[in-house]
Enzyme design. Structure first.
Site, PDB file in Angstrom:
ATOM      1  N   ASP A 188     -12.812  -4.487  -2.393  1.00 56.08           N
ATOM      2  CA  ASP A 188     -13.803  -5.563  -2.472  1.00 56.08           C
ATOM      3  C   ASP A 188     -15.100  -5.062  -1.882  1.00 56.08           C
ATOM      4  OD1 ASP A 188     -13.923  -6.493   0.577  1.00 56.08           O
ATOM      5  OD2 ASP A 188     -11.841  -6.099   0.091  1.00 56.08           O
TER       6      ASP A 188
ATOM      7  N   GLY B 114     -13.146  -2.878   2.435  1.00 55.65           N
ATOM      8  CA  GLY B 114     -14.320  -3.448   1.786  1.00 55.65           C
ATOM      9  C   GLY B 114     -15.419  -2.392   1.743  1.00 55.65           C
TER      10      GLY B 114
ATOM     11  N   GLU C 151       0.802  -1.216   0.000  1.00 58.55           N
ATOM     12  CA  GLU C 151       0.000   0.000   0.000  1.00 58.55           C
ATOM     13  C   GLU C 151       0.841   1.274   0.000  1.00 58.55           C
ATOM     14  OE1 GLU C 151      -3.913  -1.852   2.284  1.00 58.55           O
ATOM     15  OE2 GLU C 151      -2.326  -0.940   3.447  1.00 58.55           O
TER      16      GLU C 151
ATOM     17  N   MET D 220      -9.636  -2.980   9.063  1.00 61.97           N
ATOM     18  CA  MET D 220      -9.219  -3.626  10.312  1.00 61.97           C
ATOM     19  C   MET D 220      -8.306  -2.780  11.210  1.00 61.97           C
ATOM     20  SD  MET D 220      -8.693  -7.439   8.648  1.00 61.97           S
ATOM     21  CE  MET D 220      -8.455  -8.281  10.194  1.00 61.97           C
ATOM     22  N   GLU D 221      -8.085  -1.506  10.879  1.00 63.36           N
ATOM     23  CA  GLU D 221      -7.110  -0.732  11.669  1.00 63.36           C
ATOM     24  C   GLU D 221      -7.522   0.689  12.046  1.00 63.36           C
ATOM     25  OE1 GLU D 221      -6.280  -1.876   8.487  1.00 63.36           O
ATOM     26  OE2 GLU D 221      -5.367  -3.774   9.114  1.00 63.36           O
TER      27      GLU D 221
END
Ligand code: SAH
Length: 247
Positions: free
Chosen positions: A214, A78, A12, A190-191
């Site tokens: 996604d 997502g 990333e 997730m962060e």
């Protein structure tokens, strides 16, 4: 006024270290940090790793050890909001932890002892990131044709939790629970909420953007690594290049 550029995955922020002037690497807390000057700004590049605890550790190290005075997060997520498609970009307005639930002691999603569920991003940095996202996406999307339509920049709530959301039923359940409590999320990752909470504790301005990799549904895992490497990393670089020049 050192800027930290934080991402979950190495891909990333691929290519940015090579552009730094006076580059050097420092190892601390089992992590590699990349220091240097980018477009005249002192920067520290760091990988949060995956999940809230890892991200909180990295953010704390950036503040305590490297004395960064602002943090920008770039990564993938997502898309769960209506019309948030693969290839779009979400700039966070605020964050919530979708897996925080200390009910009945505290309301669902509320962070115990903080009296709040959401952490708001810094308005000045976020305004700059929104401008940079629009400019960067126009320039980077010339390289791809992911959607029939031009990629969109969205702005709103992002939900973080320690799970890779990869089933349509899970998204529906998660969205329903959030809506029940009055929260409408555009994306899951997730962060971000962990970094937002650490920045809140230290009073450090924080902004975040995520390229949608996604739809967090049953096909979320398909082509994920390829997408990060080929699309998200270029978006991130284009947007961060615009961003750093606006500081
Ligand atoms: N394939 C990677 C693991 C990626 S985990 C590897 O092997 O290293 C997913 C990462 O992308 C996390 O950092 C998370 O923040 C983000 N992400 C993207 N899509 C997501 C989704 N549907 N649910 C949760 N996190 C997602």
């Amino acid at each position: 006024m050192t800027l930290a550029i934080l991402s979950a995955l190495a891909e990333e922020q691929q290519g940015i270290f090579e552009q730094l002037e006076q580059p050097r690497r420092v190892h601390h807390a089992g992590r590699a940090f990349g220091l240097g000057v980018w477009y005249g700004q002192p920067v520290v590049l760091a990988l949060s790793r995956i999940g809230k605890v890892a991200a909180a550790t990295t953010a704390t190290a950036l503040i305590e050890k490297f004395q960064v005075s602002r943090i920008v997060f770039t990564g993938v997520a997502g898309g769960v909001g209506e019309g948030v498609q693969v290839g779009d970009v979400v700039v966070a307005r605020d964050f919530i932890q979708h897996d925080m639930n200390a009910a009945p002691l505290f309301p669902t999603f509320e962070i115990p002892l903080y009296g709040q569920s959401r952490f708001v991003c810094d308005s000045v940095l976020t305004a700059m990131l929104l401008e940079a996202a629009s400019a960067g996406i126009t320039c980077a999307s010339g390289l791809f044709s992911l959607n029939a339509s031009k990629p969109q920049v969205h702005h709103g709530l992002v939900a973080s939790g320690d799970r890779f959301v990869s089933a349509a039923t899970e998204v529906q359940r998660l969205q329903a629970a959030l809506r029940d409590a009055g929260h409408e999320a555009l994306a899951v990752e997730m962060e971000g909420a962990a970094v937002a909470q650490v920045c809140h504790d230290y009073g450090i301005p924080f902004a975040a953007m995520r390229t949608i990799s996604d739809r967090a549904d049953d096909s979320a895992h398909v082509d994920f690594p390829e997408f990060v490497r080929t699309v998200a990393s270029r978006y991130a670089q284009a947007i961060l290049t615009e961003f750093v020049q606006r500081l």
